[in-house]
Design an enzyme around this catalytic site. Sequence first.
Site, PDB file in Angstrom:
ATOM      1  N   HIS A   1     -37.145  47.859  48.007  1.00  0.00           N
ATOM      2  CA  HIS A   1     -37.261  47.971  46.538  1.00  0.00           C
ATOM      3  C   HIS A   1     -36.299  49.029  46.035  1.00  0.00           C
ATOM      4  CE1 HIS A   1     -40.043  51.071  47.908  1.00  0.00           C
ATOM      5  NE2 HIS A   1     -40.212  51.533  46.689  1.00  0.00           N
TER       6      HIS A   1
ATOM      7  N   HIS B   1     -36.558  51.954  44.272  1.00  0.00           N
ATOM      8  CA  HIS B   1     -36.789  53.394  44.085  1.00  0.00           C
ATOM      9  C   HIS B   1     -35.746  54.229  44.831  1.00  0.00           C
ATOM     10  CE1 HIS B   1     -41.260  52.765  42.808  1.00  0.00           C
ATOM     11  NE2 HIS B   1     -40.416  52.662  41.797  1.00  0.00           N
TER      12      HIS B   1
ATOM     13  N   ASP C   1     -35.784  56.936  46.432  1.00  0.00           N
ATOM     14  CA  ASP C   1     -36.077  57.463  47.774  1.00  0.00           C
ATOM     15  C   ASP C   1     -36.007  56.371  48.837  1.00  0.00           C
ATOM     16  OD1 ASP C   1     -38.473  56.486  46.491  1.00  0.00           O
ATOM     17  OD2 ASP C   1     -39.683  57.463  48.044  1.00  0.00           O
ATOM     18  N   HIS C   2     -35.652  55.147  48.431  1.00  0.00           N
ATOM     19  CA  HIS C   2     -35.445  54.047  49.379  1.00  0.00           C
ATOM     20  C   HIS C   2     -34.012  53.513  49.351  1.00  0.00           C
ATOM     21  CE1 HIS C   2     -39.796  53.426  50.376  1.00  0.00           C
ATOM     22  NE2 HIS C   2     -39.864  54.189  49.300  1.00  0.00           N
TER      23      HIS C   2
ATOM     24  N   HIS D   1     -46.069  47.249  43.446  1.00  0.00           N
ATOM     25  CA  HIS D   1     -45.528  48.611  43.376  1.00  0.00           C
ATOM     26  C   HIS D   1     -44.304  48.613  42.460  1.00  0.00           C
ATOM     27  CE1 HIS D   1     -44.435  52.636  44.770  1.00  0.00           C
ATOM     28  NE2 HIS D   1     -43.247  52.195  45.123  1.00  0.00           N
TER      29      HIS D   1
ATOM     30  N   ASP E   1     -43.245  50.212  50.148  1.00  0.00           N
ATOM     31  CA  ASP E   1     -44.325  50.977  49.508  1.00  0.00           C
ATOM     32  C   ASP E   1     -45.422  50.063  48.966  1.00  0.00           C
ATOM     33  OD1 ASP E   1     -42.808  53.181  50.056  1.00  0.00           O
ATOM     34  OD2 ASP E   1     -42.362  53.697  47.970  1.00  0.00           O
TER      35      ASP E   1
ATOM     36  N   HIS F   1     -43.818  55.515  53.846  1.00  0.00           N
ATOM     37  CA  HIS F   1     -44.230  56.925  53.744  1.00  0.00           C
ATOM     38  C   HIS F   1     -45.307  57.275  54.768  1.00  0.00           C
ATOM     39  CE1 HIS F   1     -42.321  57.965  49.803  1.00  0.00           C
ATOM     40  NE2 HIS F   1     -42.448  56.666  49.577  1.00  0.00           N
TER      41      HIS F   1
HETATM   42 ZN   LIG Z   1     -41.427  53.211  45.884  1.00  0.00          ZN
END
Ligand SMILES: [Zn+2]
Length: 240
Positions: free
Chosen positions: A55, A57, A59-60, A111, A130, A168
Amino acid sequence: MLEVVPVPAFTDNYIWLVHDEESGETAVVDPGDAAPALAEAERRGWTVSQVWNTHHHWDHSGGNVAMKEATGCTVSGPAAEEIPARDVALSEGSELRIGRHSGWVMEIPGHTLGHIALVFDDDRIAFVGDTLFAMGCGRLFEGTPQQMYTSLQRIADLPEDTALYCGHEYTLANARFAAQAEPDNARTAARLDQVQSLREAGRITLPTTVAEERATNPFVRASNWEEFARLRSAKDSFRS
Ligand SMILES: [Zn+2]
């Protein structure tokens, strides 16, 4: 056989390196940060040829551009989202290949709306980003409870020995919530103890498996989306 290696990033993210010895290919799943992923690949003598995103985001996917600049890798990510440096747009049923291993894309909105899982049936491996976490699930940033509940059920319908790789290290907080949500579930109580010991020793709690989640994940075990929605809002305000 595919080898899957965790690379810790930021405070609690995992980037996953996927290596196929036969072809020498290495894929990096969700590089929020390129530096630790490249360092781990180099330490192992692996050459990165692909990036796979679950996805959008940061942090990915925040390390996509740097990964591509450093290695010339091909970046594959969800078609329905803005993915930095994406070469290949993935949607339901798209094929992913690494060496002779073949995987497919499952759309799992909730998400985020375009969130996907990468499923390797023969290897019994799935990268779920996530959406599902060990004993928990992601927050609903873009989707509805109905979408998320359906997505979790699709993951839980995979063969029960499928290893699930999440984005995570949230297992301990999730286990505490799960123990409160299902106080009579002995498997949940035992897993909370086990997860507590692993974290005290500084060890990773992933991957999980479909069987473990069917037995101990209250969000997967909810009998309908309304029950799921109640659990999700209780978790949003839960302080472990
Ligand atoms: Zn995420």
